[in-house]
Design a protein around this motif. Structure first.
Motif, PDB file in Angstrom:
ATOM      1  N   THR A  73       0.924  -1.096   0.022  1.00  0.00           N
ATOM      2  CA  THR A  73      -0.049  -0.035   0.123  1.00  0.00           C
ATOM      3  C   THR A  73       0.940   1.252  -0.011  1.00  0.00           C
ATOM      4  OG1 THR A  73      -1.625  -1.381   1.181  1.00  0.00           O
ATOM      5  CG2 THR A  73      -1.881   1.282   1.187  1.00  0.00           C
ATOM      6  N   LEU A  74       0.849   1.972  -0.961  1.00  0.00           N
ATOM      7  CA  LEU A  74       1.452   3.147  -1.199  1.00  0.00           C
ATOM      8  C   LEU A  74       0.485   4.395  -1.056  1.00  0.00           C
ATOM      9  CD1 LEU A  74       3.547   2.355  -4.252  1.00  0.00           C
ATOM     10  CD2 LEU A  74       4.113   1.760  -1.955  1.00  0.00           C
ATOM     11  N   ASP A  75       1.009   5.397  -0.060  1.00  0.00           N
ATOM     12  CA  ASP A  75      -0.069   6.434   0.271  1.00  0.00           C
ATOM     13  C   ASP A  75       0.735   7.905  -0.266  1.00  0.00           C
ATOM     14  OD1 ASP A  75      -2.258   7.902   1.298  1.00  0.00           O
ATOM     15  OD2 ASP A  75      -1.504   7.916   3.407  1.00  0.00           O
ATOM     16  N   SER A  76      -0.155   8.696  -0.385  1.00  0.00           N
ATOM     17  CA  SER A  76       0.255  10.302  -0.497  1.00  0.00           C
ATOM     18  C   SER A  76       1.375  10.158  -1.742  1.00  0.00           C
ATOM     19  CB  SER A  76       0.964  10.753   0.727  1.00  0.00           C
ATOM     20  OG  SER A  76       0.283  10.495   1.767  1.00  0.00           O
ATOM     21  N   LEU A  77       1.205   9.573  -3.126  1.00  0.00           N
ATOM     22  CA  LEU A  77       1.601   9.885  -4.213  1.00  0.00           C
ATOM     23  C   LEU A  77       1.679  11.467  -4.301  1.00  0.00           C
ATOM     24  CD1 LEU A  77       3.255   9.082  -6.848  1.00  0.00           C
ATOM     25  CD2 LEU A  77       0.888   8.788  -7.940  1.00  0.00           C
ATOM     26  N   PRO A  88       6.158   8.277 -10.555  1.00  0.00           N
ATOM     27  CA  PRO A  88       5.379   7.162 -11.202  1.00  0.00           C
ATOM     28  C   PRO A  88       6.096   6.133 -12.087  1.00  0.00           C
ATOM     29  CG  PRO A  88       4.236   9.325 -11.261  1.00  0.00           C
ATOM     30  CD  PRO A  88       5.568   9.547 -10.659  1.00  0.00           C
ATOM     31  N   LYS A  89       7.118   6.945 -12.883  1.00  0.00           N
ATOM     32  CA  LYS A  89       8.006   5.958 -13.827  1.00  0.00           C
ATOM     33  C   LYS A  89       8.739   4.910 -12.875  1.00  0.00           C
ATOM     34  CE  LYS A  89       8.174   9.119 -17.687  1.00  0.00           C
ATOM     35  NZ  LYS A  89       8.957  10.062 -18.149  1.00  0.00           N
ATOM     36  N   VAL A  90       9.217   5.464 -11.735  1.00  0.00           N
ATOM     37  CA  VAL A  90      10.232   4.546 -10.911  1.00  0.00           C
ATOM     38  C   VAL A  90       9.511   3.575 -10.505  1.00  0.00           C
ATOM     39  CG1 VAL A  90      11.410   4.731  -8.812  1.00  0.00           C
ATOM     40  CG2 VAL A  90      11.831   6.421 -10.604  1.00  0.00           C
ATOM     41  N   PHE A 105      -2.097  -4.520  -4.843  1.00  0.00           N
ATOM     42  CA  PHE A 105      -1.183  -3.132  -4.771  1.00  0.00           C
ATOM     43  C   PHE A 105      -2.406  -2.178  -4.927  1.00  0.00           C
ATOM     44  CE2 PHE A 105       0.214   0.470  -7.170  1.00  0.00           C
ATOM     45  CZ  PHE A 105       1.222   0.701  -6.541  1.00  0.00           C
ATOM     46  N   SER A 106      -2.114  -1.324  -3.683  1.00  0.00           N
ATOM     47  CA  SER A 106      -3.107  -0.314  -3.601  1.00  0.00           C
ATOM     48  C   SER A 106      -2.090   1.222  -3.461  1.00  0.00           C
ATOM     49  CB  SER A 106      -3.777  -0.119  -2.269  1.00  0.00           C
ATOM     50  OG  SER A 106      -4.724  -1.297  -2.323  1.00  0.00           O
ATOM     51  N   ILE A 107      -2.699   1.957  -4.089  1.00  0.00           N
ATOM     52  CA  ILE A 107      -1.887   3.471  -4.217  1.00  0.00           C
ATOM     53  C   ILE A 107      -3.171   4.576  -3.989  1.00  0.00           C
ATOM     54  CG2 ILE A 107      -1.991   3.660  -6.763  1.00  0.00           C
ATOM     55  CD1 ILE A 107       0.818   5.165  -6.346  1.00  0.00           C
ATOM     56  N   ALA A 108      -2.673   5.710  -3.357  1.00  0.00           N
ATOM     57  CA  ALA A 108      -3.569   6.754  -2.901  1.00  0.00           C
ATOM     58  C   ALA A 108      -2.839   8.125  -3.367  1.00  0.00           C
ATOM     59  CB  ALA A 108      -3.966   6.968  -1.510  1.00  0.00           C
ATOM     60  N   CYS A 109      -3.676   8.821  -3.728  1.00  0.00           N
ATOM     61  CA  CYS A 109      -3.512  10.253  -4.444  1.00  0.00           C
ATOM     62  C   CYS A 109      -4.473  11.289  -4.475  1.00  0.00           C
ATOM     63  CB  CYS A 109      -2.676  10.059  -6.063  1.00  0.00           C
ATOM     64  SG  CYS A 109      -2.133  11.309  -6.851  1.00  0.00           S
ATOM     65  N   ARG A 110      -4.099  12.196  -4.361  1.00  0.00           N
ATOM     66  CA  ARG A 110      -5.205  13.463  -4.784  1.00  0.00           C
ATOM     67  C   ARG A 110      -5.513  13.438  -6.331  1.00  0.00           C
ATOM     68  NH1 ARG A 110      -4.150  18.869  -1.284  1.00  0.00           N
ATOM     69  NH2 ARG A 110      -3.451  17.704   0.675  1.00  0.00           N
ATOM     70  N   SER A 111      -6.855  13.479  -6.627  1.00  0.00           N
ATOM     71  CA  SER A 111      -7.512  13.431  -7.750  1.00  0.00           C
ATOM     72  C   SER A 111      -6.806  14.164  -9.016  1.00  0.00           C
ATOM     73  CB  SER A 111      -8.916  13.537  -7.650  1.00  0.00           C
ATOM     74  OG  SER A 111      -9.442  12.647  -6.918  1.00  0.00           O
ATOM     75  N   VAL A 112      -6.790  15.389  -8.576  1.00  0.00           N
ATOM     76  CA  VAL A 112      -6.053  16.440  -9.478  1.00  0.00           C
ATOM     77  C   VAL A 112      -4.721  16.234  -9.862  1.00  0.00           C
ATOM     78  CG1 VAL A 112      -7.614  18.203  -8.937  1.00  0.00           C
ATOM     79  CG2 VAL A 112      -5.557  18.075  -7.760  1.00  0.00           C
ATOM     80  N   LEU A 113      -3.930  15.409  -9.142  1.00  0.00           N
ATOM     81  CA  LEU A 113      -2.195  15.231  -9.280  1.00  0.00           C
ATOM     82  C   LEU A 113      -2.185  13.921  -9.790  1.00  0.00           C
ATOM     83  CD1 LEU A 113      -0.799  16.917  -6.020  1.00  0.00           C
ATOM     84  CD2 LEU A 113      -1.094  17.847  -8.646  1.00  0.00           C
ATOM     85  N   TRP A 114      -3.202  12.986  -9.980  1.00  0.00           N
ATOM     86  CA  TRP A 114      -3.401  11.646 -10.390  1.00  0.00           C
ATOM     87  C   TRP A 114      -2.669  11.618 -11.766  1.00  0.00           C
ATOM     88  CZ3 TRP A 114      -2.144   6.942  -9.002  1.00  0.00           C
ATOM     89  CH2 TRP A 114      -2.455   5.734  -9.828  1.00  0.00           C
ATOM     90  N   PRO A 115      -1.372  11.042 -12.117  1.00  0.00           N
ATOM     91  CA  PRO A 115      -1.050  10.781 -13.608  1.00  0.00           C
ATOM     92  C   PRO A 115      -1.732   9.859 -14.383  1.00  0.00           C
ATOM     93  CG  PRO A 115       0.755  10.262 -11.955  1.00  0.00           C
ATOM     94  CD  PRO A 115      -0.654  10.451 -11.314  1.00  0.00           C
ATOM     95  N   PHE A 117      -1.146   8.417 -17.029  1.00  0.00           N
ATOM     96  CA  PHE A 117      -0.085   7.592 -17.635  1.00  0.00           C
ATOM     97  C   PHE A 117       0.297   6.523 -16.381  1.00  0.00           C
ATOM     98  CE2 PHE A 117       3.197   9.977 -15.990  1.00  0.00           C
ATOM     99  CZ  PHE A 117       4.249   9.185 -15.455  1.00  0.00           C
ATOM    100  N   LEU A 118       0.210   6.716 -15.242  1.00  0.00           N
ATOM    101  CA  LEU A 118       0.512   5.783 -14.058  1.00  0.00           C
ATOM    102  C   LEU A 118      -0.572   4.747 -14.277  1.00  0.00           C
ATOM    103  CD1 LEU A 118       1.966   4.461 -11.905  1.00  0.00           C
ATOM    104  CD2 LEU A 118       0.943   6.116 -10.380  1.00  0.00           C
ATOM    105  N   GLU A 119      -1.892   5.155 -14.448  1.00  0.00           N
ATOM    106  CA  GLU A 119      -3.098   4.449 -14.586  1.00  0.00           C
ATOM    107  C   GLU A 119      -2.834   3.361 -15.649  1.00  0.00           C
ATOM    108  OE1 GLU A 119      -7.759   4.667 -14.940  1.00  0.00           O
ATOM    109  OE2 GLU A 119      -6.899   6.260 -13.771  1.00  0.00           O
ATOM    110  N   ASP A 120      -2.484   4.027 -16.830  1.00  0.00           N
ATOM    111  CA  ASP A 120      -2.360   3.083 -18.083  1.00  0.00           C
ATOM    112  C   ASP A 120      -1.417   2.266 -17.792  1.00  0.00           C
ATOM    113  OD1 ASP A 120      -4.008   4.672 -19.234  1.00  0.00           O
ATOM    114  OD2 ASP A 120      -2.783   5.958 -20.209  1.00  0.00           O
ATOM    115  N   GLY A 121      -0.184   2.503 -17.169  1.00  0.00           N
ATOM    116  CA  GLY A 121       1.104   1.518 -16.843  1.00  0.00           C
ATOM    117  C   GLY A 121       0.537   0.354 -15.773  1.00  0.00           C
TER     118      GLY A 121
END
Length: 181
Positions: A73-77, A88-90, A105-115, A117-121
């Motif tokens: 679980t990754l928080d605060s991207l 995100p690439k790393v 796998f779980s990851i959290a991020c503010r909506s406006v900053l979500w990349p 291409f990370l979702e696509d990856g």
């Protein structure tokens, strides 16, 4: 494998949701040969910190050597992105090396900053059908009323006070609603 993306505005409770899930499920996971490895990305100071923290995490190492499931679980991207814009690439590079069939796998991020291409990856790595994106919505009047009642207040009177003081935006977010209660 499974992949969950938790998105929402600041103060919506993403971190709390992840912490609560880990706290409640850790004993269950341990009894089933599963491991939990939470990481606050906002505390990273360099790209190498991701792999370094995983190497230093006993649960992660035990999982890597065994045959159980890991709940990573990754928080605060969003908090890490200003100083580590290529994170995100790393992350995709690190995830690519892991046995995805044993990874939750779980990851959290503010909506406006979500990349995007990370979702696509993630969809490329895990498979389109197992990547789920969850968006936390602001609290509704009914939710605020229930929270007020649960805190020993008259829910309807609390809603009226919120409206009179013009603080509806604060009441719509769990973190600031807590301050109002």
């Amino acid at each position: 494998g499974q992949c969950n993306v938790l998105l929402g505005d600041g103060g919506m409770g993403k971190s709390r949701s992840l912490e609560r899930e880990h706290g409640e499920l850790a004993p269950v996971w341990q009894s089933q040969n599963e491991h939990g490895a939470p990481m606050d990305l906002g505390q990273l100071s360099s790209y190498s910190d991701v792999e370094l923290r995983l190497k230093q995490d006993a649960s992660f190492q035990e999982w890597l050597q065994g045959d159980g499931i890991l709940h990573l679980t990754l928080d605060s991207l969003d908090e890490a992105l200003p100083s580590l814009p290529n994170l995100p690439k790393v992350l995709l590079g690190v995830l690519e090396k892991l046995p995805k069939e044993r990874l939750r796998f779980s990851i959290a991020c503010r909506s406006v900053l979500w990349p995007p291409f990370l979702e696509d990856g993630l969809k490329t790595l895990f498979g389109q059908e197992v990547v789920r994106v969850w968006r936390l919505a602001p609290l509704r009047h009914a939710d605020v009323r229930v929270a007020a009642s649960a805190n020993g207040l008259d829910g309807q009177a609390f809603l009226q006070a919120v409206a009179e003081k013009n603080v509806e935006a604060m009441a719509a977010h769990p973190m600031t609603l807590e301050l109002l209660l």
